[in-house]
Design an enzyme around this catalytic site. Structure first.
Site, mmCIF file in Angstrom:
data_model
loop_
_atom_site.group_PDB
_atom_site.id
_atom_site.type_symbol
_atom_site.label_atom_id
_atom_site.label_comp_id
_atom_site.label_asym_id
_atom_site.label_seq_id
_atom_site.Cartn_x
_atom_site.Cartn_y
_atom_site.Cartn_z
ATOM 1 N N LYS A 1 -0.538 -7.068 7.090
ATOM 2 C CA LYS A 1 0.095 -8.035 7.978
ATOM 3 C C LYS A 1 1.469 -7.514 8.373
ATOM 4 O O LYS A 1 2.397 -7.486 7.569
ATOM 5 C CB LYS A 1 0.272 -9.399 7.300
ATOM 6 C CG LYS A 1 0.692 -10.498 8.286
ATOM 7 C CD LYS A 1 1.530 -11.588 7.650
ATOM 8 C CE LYS A 1 3.011 -11.348 7.794
ATOM 9 N NZ LYS A 1 3.512 -11.355 9.206
ATOM 10 N N CYS B 1 17.799 -1.826 5.281
ATOM 11 C CA CYS B 1 18.103 -2.284 3.923
ATOM 12 C C CYS B 1 19.007 -1.292 3.207
ATOM 13 O O CYS B 1 19.655 -1.645 2.223
ATOM 14 C CB CYS B 1 16.813 -2.515 3.135
ATOM 15 S SG CYS B 1 15.695 -1.119 3.109
ATOM 16 N N GLU C 1 8.152 3.748 -3.943
ATOM 17 C CA GLU C 1 7.310 4.069 -2.805
ATOM 18 C C GLU C 1 7.542 5.519 -2.397
ATOM 19 O O GLU C 1 8.554 6.122 -2.734
ATOM 20 C CB GLU C 1 7.632 3.146 -1.633
ATOM 21 C CG GLU C 1 7.394 1.667 -1.956
ATOM 22 C CD GLU C 1 7.385 0.791 -0.727
ATOM 23 O OE1 GLU C 1 6.318 0.617 -0.136
ATOM 24 O OE2 GLU C 1 8.466 0.290 -0.374
#
Length: 479
Positions: free
Chosen positions: A172, A281, A459
């Site tokens: 999404k 960020c 990640e």
């Protein structure tokens, strides 16, 4: 009539109703029309991913390699086109947009290679006659929820490892920027992914995102976004006993010491704080400066800030594109007023900018005479607003830098090997930069923070295996 870009569910493009994607550089321009999934469609996507997982998880490594490699090649070949799409829907400048697309291609290329480097261990058992195998297996159905500020790179660094390690995916994207994710899903679909392995469900977080959180058939969720939503992801995941990975906020510091090269310091801070409209960020919004260099640094940075060229993302000379939407613009402007009210001094920028097209343009704002207790120094603004905090020496600078609930990225500008080395060891951040901007990391190295910024495995790079796989230990008796 504008073509409707549909959701991809079980290998089919589906959807009837669409929402316009608006260009923040020109709010009279519609980038595209994109479908919105409902609860039923989202559950169909989850069911499709669950059904596709067994075969895909046991697929050959050459099949996975070929698909990811083909996707990488097409993304790179279309970097100009996709970069323009990204810049039109998100607002970052065209060079930044093309750079992000290139990074996405590099990520898919890297993980195409990782499919051929899957490895395990064979160890002797403490018990005679036994061997021990340690292997990694895919997690299952992975739900991916991505933010609007990096609409192609972040989906890439979540989708690519998920597929490389044999997981099926339901993604999404952020409601504001569906176009870039739609494009890479389309590329992967045409590259030969079996139906159901990758499913795209665009739409509201309260509908699509919540359905992903509520489903017991989603085995893991990788989320990048706000702290508040991240906490909801964690609570829902604990309830279902699923793996979850969170990348959330930041209030990143850059320290400038007396011995710093002034030009390096000014450019490093300007890029960290203001480029990509400060909507990163990893952006540095707290600039902690020792008293010996403070005044000349502030004067030079104020001049650089005032001279930054704000404009349409696709215009050649633009350095700073628009803010992404009116809600984010209001948040930025509100924080500028909060800073003034707290007693900080606005020395550059902070005003709306009028251009030939109607857009969400804001001149980057620089405050001085700030303290680390002010809201503009403690809360994530997520816009082109930076505050300079004056300190006595390195020790005070380090303490101030670490005095935050966040811990994503931190920087220091110094010519001292002593202070650079000490800062790398003692900074309470997941990523540390010396004499380079706090924003920007390579595609093949781990990304993530600590404290309130991140939760779970890192990640990117080989470290992505920690989240997207499960370790299995197997014993065998020879006979």
């Amino acid at each position: 009539m504008t073509e409707l870009h549909k959701n991809l569910i079980d290998g089919e493009w589906v959807g009837a109703d669409g929402v316009e994607n608006i260009n923040p550089s020109n709010i009279n321009e519609v980038v595209g029309l994109y479908a919105r999934a409902n609860v039923e469609e989202t559950n169909q996507a989850i069911a499709a991913a669950k059904a596709a997982f067994p075969a895909w998880s046991r697929s050959g490594i050459l099949e996975r390699h070929a698909i990811l490699s083909k996707a990488s090649q097409e993304i790179l070949a279309r970097k100009q086109e996709l970069g323009e799409l990204l810049s039109r829907e998100e607002g970052k400048t065209l060079p930044e947009g093309i750079g992000e697309v290139t990074r996405a291609a590099q990520i898919f290329d890297f993980f195409a290679g990782e499919t051929l480097r899957l490895a395990g261990e064979i160890l002797p058992s403490a018990r005679p006659g036994l061997t021990v195998e340690i292997t990694r297996e895919p997690v299952g159905v992975v739900g991916i929820i991505t933010p609007w500020n990096f609409p192609i790179a972040i989906p890439a660094w979540k989708i690519a490892p998920a597929l490389a390690y044999g997981n099926s995916v339901v993604i999404k994207p952020a409601d504001l920027v569906p176009g870039s994710t739609w494009a890479i899903v389309d590329i992967l679909h045409r590259a030969g992914l079996p139906k159901g392995v990758l499913n795209l469900v665009m739409g509201k977080g309260s509908v699509v995102g919540q359905t992903l959180l509520d489903s017991p058939d989603v085995n893991a969720i990788s989320f990048t976004g706000s702290v508040g939503t991240g906490k909801r992801v964690a609570e829902a995941s604990i309830k279902h006993g699923r793996k979850f990975q969170l990348e959330m906020g930041g209030k990143n510091p850059t320290i400038v010491l007396d011995d710093a090269d002034l030009k390096v310091a000014v450019e490093s801070v300007a890029q960290s704080a203001f480029f990509s409209t400060g909507q990163r960020c990893t952006a540095s919004s707290r600039v902690i400066v020792t008293e010996g260099i403070h005044d000349k640094f502030v004067a030079a940075l104020a001049e650089r800030t005032s001279g930054l060229r704000v404009g349409h993302a696709l215009e050649k000379d633009t350095e700073i594109g628009p803010v992404v939407d009116p809600s984010q613009l209001k948040q930025d402007v509100d924080y500028i007023e909060i800073g003034k009210g707290e007693g900080a001094r606005l020395v550059a920028g902070g005003e709306r900018v009028t251009k030939d097209t109607e857009g969400y343009f804001l001149q980057p704002a620089l405050f001085t005479e700030a303290t680390n207790s002010m809201r503009i120094a403690r809360e994530e603004i997520f816009g082109p607003v930076a505050a300079v905090i004056k300190v006595k020496d390195y020790e005070e600078a380090l303490a101030t830098a670490n005095d935050t609930e966040f811990g994503l990225s931190a920087g220091i500008v110094t010519t001292s090997l002593k202070y650079a080395t000490h800062f790398k060891r003692n900074s309470e951040a997941g990523m540390v930069m010396v004499n380079v901007p706090t924003a920007g990391v390579d595609f093949h190295v781990p990304f993530g923070g600590r404290k309130g910024s991140s939760y779970g495995p890192r990640e990117q790079g080989t470290y992505a295996a920690e989240f997207f796989t499960i370790v299995k230990t197997a014993y065998t008796a020879a006979g």
